[in-house]
Scaffold this active site. Structure first.
Site, PDB file in Angstrom:
ATOM      1  N   ALA A  63      -1.081  -7.937  -2.777  1.00 21.77           N
ATOM      2  CA  ALA A  63      -2.188  -7.893  -3.737  1.00 21.77           C
ATOM      3  C   ALA A  63      -2.535  -6.425  -3.965  1.00 21.77           C
ATOM      4  O   ALA A  63      -2.208  -5.563  -3.150  1.00 21.77           O
ATOM      5  CB  ALA A  63      -3.386  -8.638  -3.160  1.00 21.77           C
ATOM      6  N   GLY A 102       0.854 -10.721  -0.474  1.00 20.97           N
ATOM      7  CA  GLY A 102       0.969 -11.580  -1.652  1.00 20.97           C
ATOM      8  C   GLY A 102       2.358 -11.566  -2.250  1.00 20.97           C
ATOM      9  O   GLY A 102       2.774 -12.518  -2.915  1.00 20.97           O
ATOM     10  N   GLU A 105       4.203 -14.034  -0.349  1.00 23.41           N
ATOM     11  CA  GLU A 105       3.634 -15.338  -0.730  1.00 23.41           C
ATOM     12  C   GLU A 105       4.144 -15.784  -2.096  1.00 23.41           C
ATOM     13  O   GLU A 105       4.391 -16.962  -2.312  1.00 23.41           O
ATOM     14  CB  GLU A 105       2.112 -15.262  -0.714  1.00 23.41           C
ATOM     15  CG  GLU A 105       1.570 -15.124   0.709  1.00 23.41           C
ATOM     16  CD  GLU A 105       0.075 -14.891   0.747  1.00 23.41           C
ATOM     17  OE1 GLU A 105      -0.384 -13.886   0.166  1.00 23.41           O
ATOM     18  OE2 GLU A 105      -0.637 -15.712   1.353  1.00 23.41           O
ATOM     19  N   GLU A 125      -1.602  -8.522   6.039  1.00 25.38           N
ATOM     20  CA  GLU A 125      -3.012  -8.616   5.684  1.00 25.38           C
ATOM     21  C   GLU A 125      -3.939  -8.337   6.868  1.00 25.38           C
ATOM     22  O   GLU A 125      -5.007  -7.763   6.705  1.00 25.38           O
ATOM     23  CB  GLU A 125      -3.325  -9.992   5.100  1.00 25.38           C
ATOM     24  CG  GLU A 125      -2.764 -10.254   3.727  1.00 25.38           C
ATOM     25  CD  GLU A 125      -1.327 -10.793   3.751  1.00 25.38           C
ATOM     26  OE1 GLU A 125      -0.640 -10.641   4.756  1.00 25.38           O
ATOM     27  OE2 GLU A 125      -0.919 -11.359   2.721  1.00 25.38           O
TER      28      GLU A 125
HETATM   29  N1  T1G Z   1      -2.202  -2.121  -3.451  1.00 24.34           N
HETATM   30  C1  T1G Z   1      -2.457  -0.969  -4.129  1.00 24.34           C
HETATM   31  N2  T1G Z   1      -1.813   0.204  -3.906  1.00 24.34           N
HETATM   32  C2  T1G Z   1      -0.881   0.213  -2.947  1.00 24.34           C
HETATM   33  C3  T1G Z   1      -0.564  -0.934  -2.186  1.00 24.34           C
HETATM   34  C4  T1G Z   1      -1.272  -2.144  -2.475  1.00 24.34           C
HETATM   35  N3  T1G Z   1      -1.013  -3.292  -1.818  1.00 24.34           N
HETATM   36  N4  T1G Z   1       0.401  -0.597  -1.291  1.00 24.34           N
HETATM   37  C5  T1G Z   1       0.678   0.706  -1.500  1.00 24.34           C
HETATM   38  N5  T1G Z   1      -0.083   1.186  -2.477  1.00 24.34           N
HETATM   39  C6  T1G Z   1      -0.047   2.556  -3.027  1.00 24.34           C
HETATM   40  C7  T1G Z   1      -0.487   3.574  -1.991  1.00 24.34           C
HETATM   41  O1  T1G Z   1      -1.902   3.694  -1.994  1.00 24.34           O
HETATM   42  C8  T1G Z   1       0.198   4.828  -2.515  1.00 24.34           C
HETATM   43  O2  T1G Z   1      -0.548   5.258  -3.634  1.00 24.34           O
HETATM   44  C9  T1G Z   1       1.512   4.288  -3.046  1.00 24.34           C
HETATM   45  O3  T1G Z   1       1.310   2.880  -3.297  1.00 24.34           O
HETATM   46  C10 T1G Z   1       2.668   4.450  -2.082  1.00 24.34           C
HETATM   47  O4  T1G Z   1       2.249   3.865  -0.856  1.00 24.34           O
HETATM   48  C11 T1G Z   1      -3.514 -12.392  -1.137  1.00 24.34           C
HETATM   49  C12 T1G Z   1      -4.753 -10.329  -0.057  1.00 24.34           C
HETATM   50  C13 T1G Z   1       4.338  -0.801   0.604  1.00 24.34           C
HETATM   51  C14 T1G Z   1       5.110  -0.199   2.927  1.00 24.34           C
HETATM   52  O5  T1G Z   1      -0.912  -4.448   3.011  1.00 24.34           O
HETATM   53  O6  T1G Z   1       2.232  -1.043   3.634  1.00 24.34           O
HETATM   54  O7  T1G Z   1      -1.528  -9.171  -0.341  1.00 24.34           O
HETATM   55  O8  T1G Z   1      -1.086   7.562  -2.748  1.00 24.34           O
HETATM   56  O9  T1G Z   1       2.270   6.012   0.448  1.00 24.34           O
HETATM   57  O10 T1G Z   1       4.879   4.918   2.842  1.00 24.34           O
HETATM   58  O11 T1G Z   1      -2.417 -12.526   0.885  1.00 24.34           O
HETATM   59  O12 T1G Z   1       2.278   1.206   0.995  1.00 24.34           O
HETATM   60  O13 T1G Z   1       0.896   7.212  -4.271  1.00 24.34           O
HETATM   61  O14 T1G Z   1      -1.458   6.937  -5.175  1.00 24.34           O
HETATM   62  O15 T1G Z   1       2.115   3.781   1.622  1.00 24.34           O
HETATM   63  O16 T1G Z   1       6.568   4.074   1.106  1.00 24.34           O
HETATM   64  C15 T1G Z   1      -0.871  -6.746   1.547  1.00 24.34           C
HETATM   65  C16 T1G Z   1       0.270  -2.113   1.976  1.00 24.34           C
HETATM   66  C17 T1G Z   1      -2.063  -6.536   0.659  1.00 24.34           C
HETATM   67  C18 T1G Z   1       0.961  -3.473   1.932  1.00 24.34           C
HETATM   68  C19 T1G Z   1       5.007   1.518   1.121  1.00 24.34           C
HETATM   69  N6  T1G Z   1       0.062  -5.660   1.400  1.00 24.34           N
HETATM   70  N7  T1G Z   1       1.176  -1.048   1.614  1.00 24.34           N
HETATM   71  O17 T1G Z   1       4.834   2.551   2.041  1.00 24.34           O
HETATM   72  O18 T1G Z   1       4.252   4.452   0.462  1.00 24.34           O
HETATM   73  S1  T1G Z   1      -3.295  -7.755   0.894  1.00 24.34           S
HETATM   74  C20 T1G Z   1      -0.053  -4.555   2.170  1.00 24.34           C
HETATM   75  C21 T1G Z   1       2.096  -0.569   2.531  1.00 24.34           C
HETATM   76  C22 T1G Z   1      -2.581  -9.191   0.233  1.00 24.34           C
HETATM   77  C23 T1G Z   1      -2.668 -11.622  -0.163  1.00 24.34           C
HETATM   78  C24 T1G Z   1      -3.358 -10.441   0.435  1.00 24.34           C
HETATM   79  C25 T1G Z   1       2.915   0.615   2.081  1.00 24.34           C
HETATM   80  C26 T1G Z   1       4.343   0.250   1.681  1.00 24.34           C
HETATM   81  P1  T1G Z   1      -0.546   6.846  -3.987  1.00 24.34           P
HETATM   82  P2  T1G Z   1       2.667   4.576   0.520  1.00 24.34           P
HETATM   83  P3  T1G Z   1       5.217   4.061   1.669  1.00 24.34           P
END
Ligand code: T1G
Length: 697
Positions: A63, A102, A105, A125
């Site tokens: 998400a 997500g 999912e 999450e």
């Molecule tokens: N949403 C928005 N921005 C995101 C993002 C996300 N989920 N994930 C990464 N970014 C942005 C981050 O801020 C950065 O921005 C750029 O992407 C590169 O990220 C309903 C509710 C994917 C492994 O928790 O673990 O789904 O600084 O520097 O080291 O069940 O990002 O370039 O402007 O980290 O290569 C679940 C979180 C959400 C994944 C990549 N998903 N992200 O790592 O790059 S909750 C997560 C990561 C959800 C549902 C629920 C990592 C990455 P900027 P980065 P990276």
């Protein structure tokens, strides 16, 4: 047609492509685009199967976290996933990069999943204080069973494509890098073999087989220690358990209830703040993004003690050759032996191979001569905290090192400008403050002298990323950011004990807040003599440093863990602090000598005095520009001192407590306790009077 999600048919396969950089997060535009593209695919009579694939570096990574805390815009993700699942045309998800949250999912809502062998999948999450809220807790168990689902969902760890295949999460793993070609081939196979629409929601064998299992209570018991103080891991267990108790639709309702509880918890706010803050710190205000960085292909480290050895390991771990210098061969031998032992321990735990141990040891070349530093790109001095010694060293480096070499000190408190004054190249001098143990703690405080060049600042920030540290650029003052605030907390904690609290009472207040260890257990770890030497140096320099019961510990040789006795006792080979009645007696004796009548002190007073003095110092650090933003202070404390990430860091926590409340209390302590440390910071006063927060800066 949305520009972030497109539909086009290739032969008999309708291809739905997401292209929403940087990670194809499921923002509102993507969710709407997915439904529109799906509709097209359903209407397209030529399309016998549909393929969900992503452009860019990764499949959907979850998400869009930036939307959290804002009003949710329809369509919500659960309904998008459900709509895909209800399709009467088979839908295949082709995964590359990291299919997370997500994103996974979405893939579980499809009927088949194929992954590149380099891909990873996960439901992280919980690391954001949440749980999978789009059916992950109900669909994953239907493919992978209870244990795998509980492990993945409560840890948030990613699993490899092969592991996902073994667990039944994906149906096939293919080599190569063209995820669309792999997806198309799989989709054509589904068509040719007439494979049916296979909805995960209808697969009940695994959840029926483990109905009534006691694994959930066992898991909750195991989490008591591992997830101490956390909220969402326990909700994750409840949600997964519902898959084994309720029909799918009811399980989805239960998941939604639990998800909303997590979404509304202050821990989610703290963890999401920490997530973004950790990325923001590398974007330094005032330092242009395209500032050139100098090459760092070789490093010289001075001092093979605990810090120098740990620092050397960071560079060897990423393949950068290191020259490790000491003044005596025996110190070198000892230092290298400790490094080898650390690597052997890691290898014993299976985290690296024996070959990697040898590779990394070979990258660390010992030397007794500064001549070996003539061509290194970066030098990091890591000797003990004595300004005279450091200035001698930097004078020598100035003569020996090539022009353009960066000269860094690992000092934890001393003045970078004074160190730089020992050289003719202050623009190349910077602080790189590692935290002990340097090969473990993620924080790197990069300290700017007044003349440190911009490209040096950019270079040390890039080095932090390269050696897998979280680098924070800070200004030059006594203790920089972290230790300057820690010093205030330590002084206040010591006074609280003078006045009647016990060390263990103070430590418990801090561990109850979520710190991994209290103030005094931390002193025992660092060594009581460290603080003692600093206080003695300051007394010698004529400062008025009050006597302390901690001095008595040092004078009695109770130096902490290294002598198995400090504030606490430590059994042989154990790090567990044990209360020692002798210390209570020593403190009572000290109070008598000082004429202090001890009083009962409440936990609340301890919390306010230990934490608010830090917040007040943090506000001073911000108004002096030693830290650029409140989030920099938060990250320093989360990664340098174990401040609980679920509270977002000290300044984020202060916003949650209430800036006005803190200001009023700081003012009251200034009136009752006195001392500069309680003089309210002007910034704190301004924010309180304007009703603003540190986050609003
Ligand atoms: N949403 C928005 N921005 C995101 C993002 C996300 N989920 N994930 C990464 N970014 C942005 C981050 O801020 C950065 O921005 C750029 O992407 C590169 O990220 C309903 C509710 C994917 C492994 O928790 O673990 O789904 O600084 O520097 O080291 O069940 O990002 O370039 O402007 O980290 O290569 C679940 C979180 C959400 C994944 C990549 N998903 N992200 O790592 O790059 S909750 C997560 C990561 C959800 C549902 C629920 C990592 C990455 P900027 P980065 P990276």
């Amino acid at each position: 047609m949305s520009e972030v999600v497109t539909y086009q048919r290739e032969g008999a396969v309708g291809v739905i492509t997401v292209n929403y950089p940087p990670v194809n997060a499921l923002g509102h535009a993507v969710r709407s685009g997915l439904l529109a593209a799906l509709e097209q695919g359903q209407q397209d009579a030529e399309a016998k199967a549909l393929l969900l694939v992503c452009e860019g570096r990764t499949f959907i990574a979850g998400a869009d976290i930036r939307e959290f805390g804002k009003p949710m815009q329809e369509p919500g993700l659960p309904s998008v996933v459900e709509t895909f699942e209800r399709s009467d045309k088979p839908i295949i998800a082709a995964i590359h990069g990291t299919a997370l949250g997500g994103g996974l999912e979405m893939a579980l809502g499809c009927h088949y999943r194929v992954a590149l062998d380099s891909a990873k999948v996960g439901l992280p999450e919980v690391k954001l204080g949440l749980l999978p809220g789009a059916g992950g807790t109900q669909r994953l168990p239907r493919l992978a069973g209870a244990q795998v689902s509980l492990d993945m969902i409560t840890s948030g760890n990613f699993v490899s494509a092969d592991e996902a295949l073994q667990n039944g999460i994906v149906d096939a793993v293919e080599s190569g890098s063209d995820v669309k070609a792999v997806g198309l081939a799989f989709a054509r196979k589904v068509i040719d073999e007439g494979k049916p629409v296979r909805r995960v929601r209808d697969l009940n064998d695994k959840v029926d087989a483990e109905k009534g299992s006691d694994i959930f209570d066992q898991y909750r018991a195991g989490l008591q220690k591992k997830a101490r103080g956390l909220f969402s891991p326990f909700k994750c267990v409840d949600a997964v358990e519902a898959a084994f108790q309720l029909p799918f639709a009811d399980g989805m309702k239960r998941e939604r209830e639990l998800f909303m509880e997590c979404m509304e918890s202050p821990q989610r706010a703290g963890l999401v703040h920490a997530f973004f803050a950790e990325r923001e710190v590398s974007k330094v205000p005032g330092l242009a993004k395209d500032t050139p960085v100098r090459d760092v292909n070789s490093v010289g480290i001075i001092g093979a003690g605990t810090m120098g050895g740990g620092i050397a390991m960071n560079f060897a771990n990423v393949g950068i050759p290191v020259r490790l210098l000491e003044v005596k061969q025996e110190a070198l031998d000892k230092g290298l032996a400790i490094i080898r032992r650390n690597y052997e321990n890691t290898a014993r735990k299976g985290r690296i191979t024996q070959a990697q141990v040898e590779e990394r040891m070979a990258l660390i070349q010992p030397t007794l001569s500064y001549d070996d530093f003539a061509d290194v790109d970066l030098v990091i001095e890591a000797v003990f905290e004595n300004m005279g010694v450091k200035k001698d060293i930097f004078g020598t480096l100035d003569k020996v090192c090539k022009p353009g070499a960066i000269l860094a000190s690992n000092t934890s408190t001393l003045d970078i400008d004074e160190i730089a004054s020992a050289t003719r190249r202050p623009q190349d001098v910077v602080g790189m403050h590692f935290f002990s143990p340097a090969n473990v703690m993620k924080l790197l405080e990069n300290v700017c002298g007044s003349q440190t060049a911009d490209d040096v600042k950019a270079t040390v920030m890039a080095v932090a990323k390269r050696i897998k540290k979280v680098g924070v650029l800070v200004g030059n003052c006594y203790g920089f950011v972290g230790n300057r605030m820690l010093h205030q907390r330590g002084a206040e904690a010591t006074k609280l004990v003078n006045e009647g609290a016990s060390p263990q009472q103070v430590d418990k207040v801090l561990t109850d807040l979520g710190f991994p260890m209290g103030q005094f257990a931390m002193s025992d770890l660092a060594g009581i003599d460290v603080g003692y030497r600093i206080r003695e140096e300051r007394r010698k320099a004529g400062e008025d440093v009050p006597a302390s019961w901690m001095d008595k510990l040092a004078e009695e040789g109770r130096l902490g863990q290294k002598t198995q006795a400090g504030v606490y006792l430590y059994e042989e080979g154990s790090r567990k602090p044990v209360v020692d009645p002798k210390v209570d007696a020593l403190i009572a004796e000290f109070r008598k000598e000082q004429g202090i009548e001890p009083r009962e002190i409440s936990d609340q007073e301890i919390l306010e005095r230990c934490m608010y003095v830090m917040i007040n110092e943090g506000a001073k650090i911000l108004e002096e520009g030693i830290a650029a933003r409140a989030l920099d202070v938060d990250i320093v404390w989360i990664y340098g001192y174990g401040f609980p990430a679920y509270r977002g860091g000290p300044m984020f926590w202060a916003d949650q407590v209430g800036v006005k409340e803190i200001y009023d209390t700081v003012k009251r302590f200034h009136d009752t306790l006195g001392g500069d440390q309680w003089k309210p910071a002007a910034l704190l006063e301004r924010l309180a009077s304007e009703g603003k927060t540190f986050g609003s800066l």
